[in-house]
Design a protein around this motif. Structure first.
Motif, PDB file in Angstrom:
ATOM      1  N   TRP A  83     -34.218  -7.937  31.285  1.00  0.00           N
ATOM      2  CA  TRP A  83     -32.931  -7.267  31.067  1.00  0.00           C
ATOM      3  C   TRP A  83     -32.833  -6.720  29.648  1.00  0.00           C
ATOM      4  CZ3 TRP A  83     -29.255 -11.566  33.384  1.00  0.00           C
ATOM      5  CH2 TRP A  83     -29.430 -11.595  34.768  1.00  0.00           C
ATOM      6  N   GLN A  84     -33.235  -7.520  28.683  1.00  0.00           N
ATOM      7  CA  GLN A  84     -33.132  -7.092  27.291  1.00  0.00           C
ATOM      8  C   GLN A  84     -34.062  -5.915  26.999  1.00  0.00           C
ATOM      9  OE1 GLN A  84     -30.867  -8.178  24.999  1.00  0.00           O
ATOM     10  NE2 GLN A  84     -30.030  -9.247  26.765  1.00  0.00           N
ATOM     11  N   ASN A 133     -32.613  -2.792  28.764  1.00  0.00           N
ATOM     12  CA  ASN A 133     -31.370  -2.327  28.151  1.00  0.00           C
ATOM     13  C   ASN A 133     -31.615  -1.697  26.782  1.00  0.00           C
ATOM     14  OD1 ASN A 133     -28.348  -2.260  28.146  1.00  0.00           O
ATOM     15  ND2 ASN A 133     -28.628  -3.569  26.365  1.00  0.00           N
ATOM     16  N   LEU A 184     -28.156  -2.031  35.328  1.00  0.00           N
ATOM     17  CA  LEU A 184     -28.913  -1.710  34.119  1.00  0.00           C
ATOM     18  C   LEU A 184     -29.352  -0.248  34.150  1.00  0.00           C
ATOM     19  CD1 LEU A 184     -31.007  -4.986  33.953  1.00  0.00           C
ATOM     20  CD2 LEU A 184     -29.420  -4.224  32.205  1.00  0.00           C
ATOM     21  N   LYS A 222     -29.223   3.891  33.592  1.00  0.00           N
ATOM     22  CA  LYS A 222     -28.882   4.907  32.599  1.00  0.00           C
ATOM     23  C   LYS A 222     -28.797   6.244  33.326  1.00  0.00           C
ATOM     24  CE  LYS A 222     -31.128   2.532  28.719  1.00  0.00           C
ATOM     25  NZ  LYS A 222     -31.570   1.342  29.456  1.00  0.00           N
ATOM     26  N   ALA A 255     -25.598   4.865  28.959  1.00  0.00           N
ATOM     27  CA  ALA A 255     -26.099   3.586  29.471  1.00  0.00           C
ATOM     28  C   ALA A 255     -24.908   2.744  29.903  1.00  0.00           C
ATOM     29  CB  ALA A 255     -26.909   2.858  28.402  1.00  0.00           C
ATOM     30  N   SER A 278     -22.528  -0.301  30.419  1.00  0.00           N
ATOM     31  CA  SER A 278     -22.246  -1.579  29.762  1.00  0.00           C
ATOM     32  C   SER A 278     -22.377  -2.660  30.832  1.00  0.00           C
ATOM     33  CB  SER A 278     -20.844  -1.568  29.153  1.00  0.00           C
ATOM     34  OG  SER A 278     -20.709  -0.512  28.221  1.00  0.00           O
ATOM     35  N   TYR A 279     -23.572  -3.261  30.888  1.00  0.00           N
ATOM     36  CA  TYR A 279     -23.929  -4.069  32.054  1.00  0.00           C
ATOM     37  C   TYR A 279     -23.371  -5.487  32.033  1.00  0.00           C
ATOM     38  CZ  TYR A 279     -27.438  -6.723  29.403  1.00  0.00           C
ATOM     39  OH  TYR A 279     -28.066  -7.552  28.514  1.00  0.00           O
TER      40      TYR A 279
END
Length: 463
Positions: free
Chosen positions: A117-118, A121, A242, A244, A328, A330-331
């Motif tokens: 995820w990181q 993102n 996630l 974009k 993107a 804001s998940y």
């Protein structure tokens, strides 16, 4: 040491779960432990090799993160699992060791998923720009020269055009509202009939309010309009939440049949870079964070002449200018909300496993029956289906989105619970399920559920 049967039960004193445990003996625990040490060495080597390759390769154009993270992460997860098995030694089949291994495996899969995820993102991908991006007047002339050639370019009248976006709001899965200002700068040879700009993909792209007109000392004129457009565009939600997206504004001159072309007014901006130029710094975009803007050109092919002359072929090709806004999601909000709901359902399924038993002493207390277990599994299945339907209503897409894969993992687990209940309700003898009164499904539950979700995460985002 050759008696493999002793290791199968995992109990030194027999099958009664109330007796003290002793570590399993026999050839199979030793073989499994040796195999794990081999796997530990191989995964350690693979992790080092893939990590070296990952950190020595350059970041691909259009990305801010390296995109070959999947091999090193998968190898690291396998190494962590092997290391946990080497330290905890679940092969001895004591309850404590097996429970600790289950917790360790679940933790490894959770950390692996969060790491993905990181990485995803933080990757500010600009490959969603429509067509060919331009960042200067020189870029613009070069790109247009490739489309038209030097002969046509020499006769083109260029109309510098700029935008300032104040707000963007998704009003539906495939619909977005954009408002702001657009201006054009005209030289004296641009006729009055050509002094306007349109947004052909917006229903209201031909009706804008002119808000200023300024005559410059050099003889040029600047006109500006305020717009509030509703755009219908095809967005892909396969990586929700996630994902974009690229919001684009396609522009035409009002004199479509004159040798005129709108070009970015780069002189009205600082030196262009893929940042938030052309955006209000306090832009309102609910649930989304803009991270780049770009001008670009995309060639379009027209198989008609708009009625101004008979069609004689071939199809006419011409580039149109676009203003791109990369956003993107804001998940944190969608991810937290849906995962908490899904994890609550998963926790209920997990607690149900403690009720499933063949122990006649515990059965009257829990009231276990095969029919009760089947009814419970069907009820949970319906809850998960409703949860997945809510996700599909949000994204409004026909393809599977990332968050739906957690529901798919839950389907697999529910089917396992269903099969487990059926087997327990019959006279079928499966030693693995009878070990410590159906403890094995309980130990495998969270590693299997989170492990499947980790696998789906790798598959979705490694592409």
């Amino acid at each position: 040491g050759g008696d493999g049967g002793d290791g199968g039960d995992g109990e030194g004193g027999g099958g009664d779960g109330d007796e003290p445990e002793t570590p399993a003996t026999g050839i199979w625990p030793r073989r499994l432990e040796r195999a794990n040490w081999v796997l530990l060495g191989l995964t350690a080597i693979a992790t080092v090799i893939t990590a070296i390759r990952y950190f020595t390769e350059d970041v691909d154009a259009g990305h801010t993160q390296r995109d070959n993270w999947a091999p090193v992460l998968v190898c690291a997860v396998l190494f962590a699992l092997s290391l946990a098995a080497a330290l905890l030694r679940p092969f001895l089949l004591t309850t404590k060791r097996c429970v600790l291994m289950s917790v360790a495996a679940t933790t490894v899969f959770v950390l692996g998923t969060v790491t993905i995820w990181q990485v995803v993102n933080n990757d500010k991908n600009i490959n969603t720009i429509v067509g060919t991006a331009v960042q200067s007047d020189a870029d613009t002339k070069r790109v247009l020269g490739q489309y038209f050639g030097p002969k046509v370019m020499s006769g083109l009248k260029l109309i510098p055009t700029g935008l300032f976006i104040q707000g963007a709001k998704f009003t539906g899965p495939q619909e977005v509202e954009v408002n702001g200002y657009v201006w054009q700068r005209y030289t004296k040879d641009i006729p009055e009939t050509s002094r306007a700009v349109t947004f052909p993909e917006a229903p209201d792209g031909y009706s804008m309010d002119e808000v200023y007109k300024v005559d410059l000392p050099n003889g040029q004129q600047v006109r500006g309009w305020h717009f509030n457009l509703t755009l219908r565009q095809k967005f892909s939600y396969g990586k929700y939440p996630l994902d974009k997206q690229n919001i684009w504004l396609r522009m035409w001159t009002v004199s479509a049949f004159q040798p005129e072309m709108i070009v970015p007014d780069f002189s009205s901006y600082p030196p262009w870079k893929y940042d938030r130029l052309g955006l209000d710094q306090s832009i309102v975009s609910e649930g989304w964070s803009p991270y780049y803007t770009a001008y670009s050109y995309q060639e379009h092919e027209y198989s008609m002449t708009y009625g101004v002359r008979p069609f004689s072929g071939p199809n006419v090709k011409a580039p149109d200018m676009y203003f791109n806004i990369g956003v993107a999601r804001s998940y944190a909000g969608p991810m937290t909300g849906k995962l908490l709901q899904s994890l609550f359902i998963a926790a209920i399924m997990f607690l149900a496993l403690f009720v499933y038993t063949k122990d006649d002493r515990r059965n009257p207390r829990f009231g276990f029956s095969t029919w009760t277990a089947i009814s419970f599994a069907v009820s949970l299945l319906l809850v998960v289906v409703v949860d997945q339907t809510q996700i599909r209503e949000i994204v409004g897409d026909t393809s599977l989105s990332y968050m739906e894969f957690f529901a798919i993992a839950q389907y697999v687990v529910i089917m396992g619970i269903f099969a487990n209940a059926i087997i327990l309700g019959t006279e079928t003898k499966i030693r693995a399920l009878e070990w410590r009164d159906n403890l094995l499904p309980t130990l495998l539950y969270w590693p299997l559920l989170i492990g499947l979700f980790f696998l789906f995460t790798v598959i979705v985002f490694a592409n």
